[in-house]
Scaffold this active site. Structure first.
Site, PDB file in Angstrom:
ATOM      1  N   ASP A  96      39.375  34.357  37.642  1.00 40.36           N
ATOM      2  CA  ASP A  96      40.419  35.008  38.420  1.00 40.36           C
ATOM      3  C   ASP A  96      41.426  35.628  37.445  1.00 40.36           C
ATOM      4  OD1 ASP A  96      42.126  35.553  40.736  1.00 40.36           O
ATOM      5  OD2 ASP A  96      43.367  33.897  40.018  1.00 40.36           O
ATOM      6  N   ASP A 113      45.270  37.147  38.425  1.00 42.37           N
ATOM      7  CA  ASP A 113      46.675  36.795  38.673  1.00 42.37           C
ATOM      8  C   ASP A 113      46.856  35.288  38.796  1.00 42.37           C
ATOM      9  OD1 ASP A 113      46.971  39.487  38.707  1.00 42.37           O
ATOM     10  OD2 ASP A 113      47.530  39.662  40.809  1.00 42.37           O
ATOM     11  N   ASP A 149      43.141  29.779  40.411  1.00 43.29           N
ATOM     12  CA  ASP A 149      44.334  29.000  40.773  1.00 43.29           C
ATOM     13  C   ASP A 149      44.645  29.002  42.261  1.00 43.29           C
ATOM     14  OD1 ASP A 149      45.174  31.802  40.762  1.00 43.29           O
ATOM     15  OD2 ASP A 149      47.220  31.013  40.923  1.00 43.29           O
TER      16      ASP A 149
END
Length: 271
Positions: A13, A15, A214
């Site tokens: 991922d 961001d 996240d």
């Protein structure tokens, strides 16, 4: 635990993971980026960002020779080295953007749902929502197969929206800042599985996969890979990853690229 010189493929991922949540920097992860590049380990950007956004980041990260997964798994881009006669440069999983927008507009008119998508607003508003510059926001609005939404209504109406979308062959995925509407057969997990299988076919040997993320929209990816790194996030959402025997999931104590590096330190043994 895999060694750096083992057959590996890594999905990350952006961001809040490889990129810092606040300033979008990847500097703390640079030592690991250099190690992966030197070992020729594919690093696949797997993000809610658009193809236009990822292409710019790929160039900055020196990853243009690798595939990438955009729009939460709805779009897969293959570089020339990964393409076959059967596989085109761009693989769309799920519905096209124009069909998603039409369904959303129709449902909002019919039921007075209170939401706004990127297709409803200006680059200036997207910049306010995201913290991006207006030029960056324009790239974020170049969508092909998903639509980010900001929901303003109540929980009952939201549940109704989910049911209506399901009847249209669409689903909602929770991202770090937005809800994302895409086809029900699209998602990071599905895209990771598809690309992992393609890579294994090309290599002709078993390949270990590592995923780092996240947010809730990373869960399907983290449950698909062999080794999952759950990076500490700036949110209150639960991250219930099914960890099998308990040794395949690592939860970091650090945020962003610091946590990203912490996760690779945990799983990858240097030769």
């Amino acid at each position: 635990m895999p060694y750096l010189d083992d057959p590996l493929i890594i999905f990350t991922d952006l961001d809040g993971s490889l990129l810092d949540h606040h300033d979008y920097s990847w500097k703390p992860a640079q030592p690991w980026l250099d190690k992966l590049a030197a070992a020729n380990v594919p690093l696949i950007l797997t993000t809610s960002k658009t193809s236009a956004e990822v292409a710019a980041l790929q160039t900055a990260l020196h990853l243009t020779h690798q595939p990438f997964i955009a729009e939460n798994g709805a779009i897969i881009h293959l570089p020339p080295g990964w393409q076959t006669q059967e596989q085109q440069p761009v693989h769309v999983m799920g519905a096209r953007y124009s069909d998603i927008r039409q369904a959303l507009v129709d449902l909002r008119q019919r039921y007075d749902f209170e939401f706004r998508g990127f297709g409803d607003v200006t680059p200036k508003q997207v910049a306010v929502w995201t913290g991006l510059s207006e030029a960056q926001a324009e790239l974020a609005m170049q969508r092909e197969a998903s639509e980010p939404l900001v929901w303003f209504g109540n929980d009952l109406d939201f549940a109704h929206l989910k049911k209506c979308l399901s009847r249209e062959g669409l689903a909602l995925t929770r991202g770090g800042r937005f809800w994302h509407v895409m086809g029900t057969d699209a998602g990071k997990g599905q895209a990771v599985q598809w690309l992992s299988q393609l890579y294994r076919q090309q290599r002709g040997v078993p390949v270990a996969s590592i995923g780092l993320g996240d947010g809730p929209n990373d869960l399907s990816m983290l449950e698909t890979v062999d080794y999952a790194v759950v990076i500490k996030g700036y949110h209150e959402h639960q991250m219930p990853v099914n960890d099998g025997n308990g040794s395949q999931v690592f939860r970091t104590t650090e945020f962003g690229p610091h946590g990203w590096s912490q996760g690779l330190n945990h799983f990858i043994t240097l030769p």
